[in-house]
Scaffold this motif. Structure first.
Motif, mmCIF file in Angstrom:
data_model
loop_
_atom_site.group_PDB
_atom_site.id
_atom_site.type_symbol
_atom_site.label_atom_id
_atom_site.label_comp_id
_atom_site.label_asym_id
_atom_site.label_seq_id
_atom_site.Cartn_x
_atom_site.Cartn_y
_atom_site.Cartn_z
ATOM 1 N N GLU A 223 1.791 -6.468 -2.007
ATOM 2 C CA GLU A 223 2.741 -6.616 -0.901
ATOM 3 C C GLU A 223 3.270 -5.272 -0.420
ATOM 4 O O GLU A 223 3.948 -5.202 0.606
ATOM 5 C CB GLU A 223 3.905 -7.511 -1.316
ATOM 6 C CG GLU A 223 3.536 -8.974 -1.473
ATOM 7 C CD GLU A 223 4.759 -9.854 -1.514
ATOM 8 O OE1 GLU A 223 5.420 -9.998 -0.466
ATOM 9 O OE2 GLU A 223 5.067 -10.378 -2.606
ATOM 10 N N PHE A 224 2.979 -4.218 -1.169
ATOM 11 C CA PHE A 224 3.414 -2.883 -0.783
ATOM 12 C C PHE A 224 2.207 -2.007 -0.490
ATOM 13 O O PHE A 224 1.136 -2.163 -1.094
ATOM 14 C CB PHE A 224 4.257 -2.238 -1.889
ATOM 15 C CG PHE A 224 5.588 -2.895 -2.090
ATOM 16 C CD1 PHE A 224 6.687 -2.496 -1.346
ATOM 17 C CD2 PHE A 224 5.746 -3.922 -3.008
ATOM 18 C CE1 PHE A 224 7.916 -3.100 -1.516
ATOM 19 C CE2 PHE A 224 6.973 -4.529 -3.189
ATOM 20 C CZ PHE A 224 8.064 -4.121 -2.439
ATOM 21 N N LYS A 225 2.396 -1.095 0.425
ATOM 22 C CA LYS A 225 1.341 -0.168 0.816
ATOM 23 C C LYS A 225 1.796 1.234 0.444
ATOM 24 O O LYS A 225 2.806 1.732 0.950
ATOM 25 C CB LYS A 225 1.095 -0.274 2.321
ATOM 26 C CG LYS A 225 -0.096 0.511 2.830
ATOM 27 C CD LYS A 225 -0.297 0.217 4.313
ATOM 28 C CE LYS A 225 -1.536 0.906 4.851
ATOM 29 N NZ LYS A 225 -1.745 0.579 6.285
ATOM 30 N N ILE A 226 1.081 1.884 -0.449
ATOM 31 C CA ILE A 226 1.448 3.206 -0.929
ATOM 32 C C ILE A 226 0.373 4.189 -0.484
ATOM 33 O O ILE A 226 -0.825 3.941 -0.658
ATOM 34 C CB ILE A 226 1.571 3.246 -2.464
ATOM 35 C CG1 ILE A 226 2.471 2.108 -2.968
ATOM 36 C CG2 ILE A 226 2.095 4.596 -2.921
ATOM 37 C CD1 ILE A 226 3.898 2.214 -2.519
ATOM 38 N N ALA A 227 0.771 5.296 0.125
ATOM 39 C CA ALA A 227 -0.188 6.294 0.582
ATOM 40 C C ALA A 227 0.473 7.655 0.594
ATOM 41 O O ALA A 227 1.702 7.773 0.649
ATOM 42 C CB ALA A 227 -0.710 5.943 1.978
ATOM 43 N N GLY A 234 3.901 0.312 11.575
ATOM 44 C CA GLY A 234 4.026 -0.999 12.188
ATOM 45 C C GLY A 234 3.448 -2.122 11.369
ATOM 46 O O GLY A 234 3.680 -3.296 11.666
ATOM 47 N N GLU A 235 2.680 -1.803 10.320
ATOM 48 C CA GLU A 235 2.115 -2.834 9.471
ATOM 49 C C GLU A 235 3.108 -3.322 8.422
ATOM 50 O O GLU A 235 2.803 -4.255 7.684
ATOM 51 C CB GLU A 235 0.856 -2.310 8.780
ATOM 52 C CG GLU A 235 -0.303 -2.009 9.740
ATOM 53 C CD GLU A 235 -1.545 -1.559 8.992
ATOM 54 O OE1 GLU A 235 -1.462 -1.426 7.754
ATOM 55 O OE2 GLU A 235 -2.568 -1.346 9.633
ATOM 56 N N SER A 236 4.270 -2.692 8.324
ATOM 57 C CA SER A 236 5.233 -3.036 7.283
ATOM 58 C C SER A 236 6.584 -3.410 7.881
ATOM 59 O O SER A 236 6.987 -2.896 8.921
ATOM 60 C CB SER A 236 5.421 -1.851 6.321
ATOM 61 O OG SER A 236 4.201 -1.494 5.711
ATOM 62 N N ARG A 237 7.266 -4.325 7.213
ATOM 63 C CA ARG A 237 8.614 -4.695 7.633
ATOM 64 C C ARG A 237 9.611 -3.611 7.242
ATOM 65 O O ARG A 237 10.536 -3.304 7.982
ATOM 66 C CB ARG A 237 9.014 -6.035 6.982
ATOM 67 C CG ARG A 237 8.301 -7.237 7.554
ATOM 68 C CD ARG A 237 8.565 -8.481 6.710
ATOM 69 N NE ARG A 237 9.986 -8.819 6.625
ATOM 70 C CZ ARG A 237 10.659 -9.488 7.560
ATOM 71 N NH1 ARG A 237 10.045 -9.866 8.674
ATOM 72 N NH2 ARG A 237 11.941 -9.782 7.383
#
Length: 355
Positions: A223-227, A234-237
């Motif tokens: 549910e999380f995007k780490i980079a 815009g892909e995340s709340r």
């Protein structure tokens, strides 16, 4: 490396939103999106306009030519030197700018203030309370009288976040970070596919064990995007930031409608624009303890009405975090100046003689 900054003025949509905030609501009605500002817009914007025409600053000559070392310091200084706020007549100045390099130790800094005290009458009138200076990490307390007066009385402008203990709330300011590569536009509507995005900053050396553990848990949660570099806010709340890490993306996150979540285990007093913007309405502050499970429960517990309000107000406030190569109305430079304007009413001490 060349610094990329926005050059266009605030978008039409942001200006329309600000105009709507200035329009009083009909009787017996509650506005859907309240103002993101501490002061009512009907007070804030007229006072801001007064600042742009009346505010005057006198700058002392530095002891030797020098350059500031961070992008936000450099941009603020260059914008100030080329602005309408400077005056060559110190008697009409509201505030006095004391420029000195970041590598000044206690002794040369004390000598600088001593020379100002002896050569000009302005420091002694307020013991420095109508003066300000720029220092990347802020200056620490020192037993030297001159440095102590500078620390306690003059307004310090530092880079966010400021070194712990070097910031005095209600007196000092921080510069909004400069975003290195802003996106061309903010999406009008977005469907978030991730609960949150976090930019992993490998340079952080002062993470607590709980913060390190939380980042590791987020890396393993779909549910999380780490980079290491943001791909698409815009892909995340929510966009997650560790206080003390790389926060240059905070303004950009708000601009594209991603609500900032600042993870910290201590109170924060040095937020940029803290005199102007109601951070509680545009960002979320959570502790790292409890791990990713507690974080997800907290974020998922924010209902859609509150989330949409924070998102919209964040977009409106984001224009104040933009550093333009040529300053534009209501941008980062002008809002830092406005915060100085709010501090121009210095206490006038009785004149006294110094050895």
């Amino acid at each position: 490396m060349a610094m990329a900054m926005a050059t266009a003025p605030a978008s039409l949509s942001l200006l329309l939103l600000l105009l709507s905030l200035l329009t009083p609501p009909p009787a017996h009605s509650t506005p859907l999106y309240p103002s993101p500002y501490h002061s009512p817009p009907t007070v804030l914007f007229p006072d801001y306009r007064k600042m742009t025409t009346h505010f005057k600053i006198y700058t002392y000559d530095p002891p030797n030519p020098f350059h500031f070392t961070t992008p936000s310091e450099t941009q603020f200084h260059n914008s100030l030197l080329n602005s309408q706020f400077l005056t060559r007549n110190p008697n009409e100045a509201h505030l006095f700018f004391v420029p000195f390099p970041n590598d000044f130790s206690t002794r040369p800094l004390s000598r600088l203030i001593r020379d100002l005290r002896r050569s000009f009458p302005y420091w002694n009138r307020t013991l420095g309370a109508d003066h300000f200076f720029v220092s990347r990490a802020g200056i620490a307390y020192a037993p030297d009288r001159n440095v102590l007066e500078l620390k306690k009385n003059a307004v310090q402008i530092s880079v966010f976040p400021t070194t712990s203990g070097n910031f005095i709330p209600h007196k000092d300011l921080t510069l909004p970070p400069i975003h290195p590569n802003p996106s061309p536009h903010a999406p009008a509507n977005k469907t978030a596919s991730f609960l949150g995005f976090s930019k992993l900053d490998m340079k952080i050396q002062s993470q607590s064990q709980s913060e390190t553990s939380l980042v590791q848990e987020m890396e393993g949660d779909p549910e999380f995007k780490i980079a290491s570099e943001p791909l698409d806010f815009g892909e995340s709340r929510f966009c997650l930031f560790l206080y003390g890490g790389d926060l240059t993306w905070v303004g950009e996150a708000m601009r594209v409608g991603c609500v900032p979540v600042v993870i910290t285990d201590r109170p924060i007093h040095d937020l940029p624009m803290i005199d102007v913007v109601r951070w509680s309405e545009i960002a979320v502050f959570v502790g790292p303890r409890g791990g990713v499970g507690e974080l997800k429960r907290f974020l998922s517990g924010i209902d859609e009405e509150r989330y949409e309000r924070m998102r919209r107000l964040g977009i409106a406030a984001a224009q104040h975090f933009v550093w333009n190569a040529t300053p534009q109305p209501l941008d980062a430079f002008h809002m830092v100046m406005y915060q100085l304007w709010l501090r121009r009413h210095a206490i006038r001490y009785a004149r006294r003689e110094w050895v």
